[in-house]
Design a protein around this motif. Structure first.
Motif, PDB file in Angstrom:
ATOM      1  N   ARG A  53       5.859   3.030   9.704  1.00 59.60           N
ATOM      2  CA  ARG A  53       4.997   4.201   9.863  1.00 59.60           C
ATOM      3  C   ARG A  53       3.730   4.064   9.022  1.00 59.60           C
ATOM      4  O   ARG A  53       2.654   4.475   9.460  1.00 59.60           O
ATOM      5  CB  ARG A  53       5.775   5.463   9.450  1.00 59.60           C
ATOM      6  N   ASP A  54       3.853   3.477   7.838  1.00 61.80           N
ATOM      7  CA  ASP A  54       2.665   3.221   7.010  1.00 61.80           C
ATOM      8  C   ASP A  54       1.683   2.331   7.762  1.00 61.80           C
ATOM      9  O   ASP A  54       0.477   2.592   7.805  1.00 61.80           O
ATOM     10  CB  ASP A  54       3.052   2.535   5.697  1.00 61.80           C
ATOM     11  N   VAL A  55       2.197   1.267   8.352  1.00 58.34           N
ATOM     12  CA  VAL A  55       1.360   0.321   9.079  1.00 58.34           C
ATOM     13  C   VAL A  55       0.709   0.999  10.280  1.00 58.34           C
ATOM     14  O   VAL A  55      -0.493   0.842  10.534  1.00 58.34           O
ATOM     15  CB  VAL A  55       2.193  -0.893   9.520  1.00 58.34           C
ATOM     16  N   ASP A  56       1.488   1.781  11.013  1.00 55.35           N
ATOM     17  CA  ASP A  56       0.958   2.436  12.206  1.00 55.35           C
ATOM     18  C   ASP A  56      -0.082   3.494  11.841  1.00 55.35           C
ATOM     19  O   ASP A  56      -1.025   3.729  12.607  1.00 55.35           O
ATOM     20  CB  ASP A  56       2.095   3.070  13.004  1.00 55.35           C
ATOM     21  N   THR A  57       0.075   4.125  10.688  1.00 57.54           N
ATOM     22  CA  THR A  57      -0.941   5.073  10.229  1.00 57.54           C
ATOM     23  C   THR A  57      -2.270   4.360  10.021  1.00 57.54           C
ATOM     24  O   THR A  57      -3.334   4.853  10.413  1.00 57.54           O
ATOM     25  CB  THR A  57      -0.494   5.767   8.934  1.00 57.54           C
ATOM     26  N   HIS A  58      -2.217   3.177   9.390  1.00 60.19           N
ATOM     27  CA  HIS A  58      -3.454   2.408   9.239  1.00 60.19           C
ATOM     28  C   HIS A  58      -4.042   2.059  10.600  1.00 60.19           C
ATOM     29  O   HIS A  58      -5.267   2.175  10.811  1.00 60.19           O
ATOM     30  CB  HIS A  58      -3.223   1.125   8.450  1.00 60.19           C
ATOM     31  N   THR A  59      -3.215   1.623  11.535  1.00 58.13           N
ATOM     32  CA  THR A  59      -3.712   1.265  12.868  1.00 58.13           C
ATOM     33  C   THR A  59      -4.468   2.425  13.500  1.00 58.13           C
ATOM     34  O   THR A  59      -5.562   2.258  14.063  1.00 58.13           O
ATOM     35  CB  THR A  59      -2.538   0.843  13.771  1.00 58.13           C
ATOM     36  N   GLU A  60      -3.916   3.627  13.379  1.00 62.01           N
ATOM     37  CA  GLU A  60      -4.537   4.812  13.981  1.00 62.01           C
ATOM     38  C   GLU A  60      -5.855   5.171  13.290  1.00 62.01           C
ATOM     39  O   GLU A  60      -6.867   5.445  13.954  1.00 62.01           O
ATOM     40  CB  GLU A  60      -3.560   5.990  13.898  1.00 62.01           C
ATOM     41  N   VAL A  61      -5.857   5.155  11.953  1.00 63.21           N
ATOM     42  CA  VAL A  61      -7.072   5.535  11.223  1.00 63.21           C
ATOM     43  C   VAL A  61      -8.147   4.472  11.390  1.00 63.21           C
ATOM     44  O   VAL A  61      -9.338   4.780  11.544  1.00 63.21           O
ATOM     45  CB  VAL A  61      -6.737   5.788   9.737  1.00 63.21           C
ATOM     46  N   PHE A  62      -7.755   3.210  11.370  1.00 65.14           N
ATOM     47  CA  PHE A  62      -8.702   2.122  11.580  1.00 65.14           C
ATOM     48  C   PHE A  62      -9.358   2.233  12.957  1.00 65.14           C
ATOM     49  O   PHE A  62     -10.583   2.074  13.104  1.00 65.14           O
ATOM     50  CB  PHE A  62      -7.974   0.784  11.437  1.00 65.14           C
ATOM     51  N   ALA A  63      -8.557   2.540  13.973  1.00 65.67           N
ATOM     52  CA  ALA A  63      -9.107   2.696  15.316  1.00 65.67           C
ATOM     53  C   ALA A  63     -10.108   3.842  15.364  1.00 65.67           C
ATOM     54  O   ALA A  63     -11.161   3.733  16.015  1.00 65.67           O
ATOM     55  CB  ALA A  63      -7.970   2.945  16.317  1.00 65.67           C
ATOM     56  N   ALA A  64      -9.809   4.937  14.663  1.00 64.94           N
ATOM     57  CA  ALA A  64     -10.731   6.073  14.629  1.00 64.94           C
ATOM     58  C   ALA A  64     -12.034   5.696  13.932  1.00 64.94           C
ATOM     59  O   ALA A  64     -13.122   6.096  14.367  1.00 64.94           O
ATOM     60  CB  ALA A  64     -10.073   7.254  13.931  1.00 64.94           C
ATOM     61  N   ALA A  65     -11.938   4.905  12.857  1.00 69.51           N
ATOM     62  CA  ALA A  65     -13.142   4.456  12.154  1.00 69.51           C
ATOM     63  C   ALA A  65     -14.036   3.617  13.051  1.00 69.51           C
ATOM     64  O   ALA A  65     -15.264   3.748  13.055  1.00 69.51           O
ATOM     65  CB  ALA A  65     -12.760   3.672  10.905  1.00 69.51           C
TER      66      ALA A  65
END
Length: 449
Positions: free
Chosen positions: A431-443
């Protein structure tokens, strides 16, 4: 890329970081007795107007004094690769410091032999000695290499990272010759007097440098890290070993960062055969610790030299090196935390992280790449990824890095401030990794809109 839009976004995220950190901002402003307002000046290498101040840290989470919690992919730039305050290490430190007493008494403990045997199992080097930092491990390995070969110079790769070792602060200049690394502070002499340099992945340049016959040792990372991950090309590391042997030069593998490749670092993962190996940071589970290993033959040659003072003032050692507390922490880390099974989980998470980043890059058709080294992943502003340290340095984009770091931090995610590196620890979750994936995509969506 629209640089004006990038600057607008960076300004927005900088203002948001300032808004979210009033207590950190105040603490930084009051730090008038600290050189550069921080305990170490490199702590100013942070995106934003001031560093965040630590309050608590557990596992893969840190909280600052403003109460902001972060998923921590920085992990002390490898120093906390075991996670923050792992329970087995905390218990070992408590037992050694409080229950038994004697953090440092200038006496050996039985833990040290256990650690030495475990390091031999992992890395293959037969004899081990301890330090408090990887920098010191490198300094002492260099002294031993010079002593046993009778040669004065050390060769490193351009933009490699070996701490503050003077001999390592050399790069390949524009004319192809060695030159001082830009920004080096107070060099004791012209670095070309002590060092030679070759680009990573360039065997021809390495061979020309070794042909002078004055290089005691090649000190290298099996993959460059602190300038951005630069992976070895097929056959390169085997070629380095062949050339060093042919020229009577010792090979020192610095695995301090490349330990992320697995339980025995790149040395075990890729079947490497160094004469010496240095490591630090992660092995102490957050407690200062470092070590260097020697082949059995090299150790015997050194110990057989009556002219070398390896006991008193020979310049190899320190009063606190190998202290009981650090060694106890190292044993607990290697025995119970950074185990073979833990590395398998961490590497799988790193692959998941890299896949998420790659998907974001491809979705926006950005000319970027992702590099992976076991439990460590990094995105680069170049495609294909740089193959040398000099090319990797040239691929840096400070404004873009600051935008991404601030965007992530303002949404509860920390990367290593020196580059775009993410490290997994035993407590990191999918879940930590997937949170980064989501926020990175938004950036990226905001950046490319």
């Amino acid at each position: 890329m629209d640089r004006a839009r990038l600057q607008d976004l960076l300004d927005r995220e900088t203002a948001e970081a300032a808004r979210r950190g009033p207590r950190s901002r105040g603490a930084y402003g009051r730090a008038e007795h600290l050189f550069g307002r921080v305990p170490m000046t490199w702590m100013n290498k942070t995106a934003g107007p001031f560093p965040r101040y630590l309050a608590t840290a557990r596992g893969a989470r840190v909280t600052d004094i403003d109460g902001q919690e972060y998923i921590d992919f920085c992990l002390g730039d490898t120093g906390a690769m075991a996670g923050h305050s792992p329970a087995p290490v905390a218990e070992a430190v408590q037992r050694r410091f409080t229950d038994l007493g004697g953090a440092t008494a200038m006496l050996p403990t039985e833990d040290a032999e256990w650690v030495g045997a475990e390091l031999t199992r992992r890395f293959g080097l037969a004899r081990w000695s301890f330090s408090l930092t990887a920098t010191d491990a490198n300094r002492w390995a260099i002294r031993l290499a010079r002593a046993v070969t009778g040669r004065p110079k050390i060769l490193v790769n351009s933009y490699s990272y070996h701490g503050s070792v003077d001999e390592s602060l050399i790069v390949v200049g524009e004319d192809g010759a060695g030159a001082p690394r830009p920004g080096n502070v107070g060099a004791p002499c012209d670095v070309t007097l002590t060092s030679r340099v070759a680009e990573f992945n360039d065997l021809a340049q390495l061979e020309r440098a070794l042909a002078h016959g004055d290089v005691a040792a090649v000190l290298m990372e099996p993959a460059l890290t602190n300038i951005g991950i630069v992976l070895p090309e097929p056959g390169y590391l085997a070629g380095v070993r062949e050339l060093t042997r042919a020229h009577g030069t010792l090979l020192i593998n610095d695995e301090t960062h490349t330990f992320s490749a697995g339980p025995g670092g790149c040395t075990a993962a890729w079947g490497l055969e160094p004469d010496l190996l240095t490591i630090g940071k992660a092995i102490g589970g957050g407690v200062p610790a470092g070590a260097y290993g020697l082949s059995a033959d090299l150790a015997d040659r050194l110990l057989g030299r009556a002219d070398l003072d390896l006991v008193d003032m020979g310049g190899v050692g320190g009063t606190l090196a190998g202290n009981a507390l650090s060694v106890a922490a190292t044993r607990a880390t290697l025995e119970h935390v950074l185990t073979d099974a833990a590395f398998a989980r961490m590497t799988a998470l790193s692959e998941r992280f890299a896949a998420g980043v790659r998907a974001g890059i491809e979705a926006h058709a950005l000319p970027w790449s992702v590099s992976l080294l076991g439990a460590r992943s990094e995105y680069r502003f170049a495609d294909p990824a740089p193959r040398t340290g000099t090319a990797s340095a040239a691929a840096a984009d400070p404004a873009l890095e600051d935008y991404l770091h601030l965007y992530l931090a303002n949404r509860g995610i920390l990367l290593t401030p020196f580059h775009n590196m993410a490290l997994m620890c035993p407590d990191t979750t999918a879940r930590d990794v997937d949170t980064h994936t989501e926020v990175f995509a938004a950036a990226l969506t905001e950046l490319t809109a």
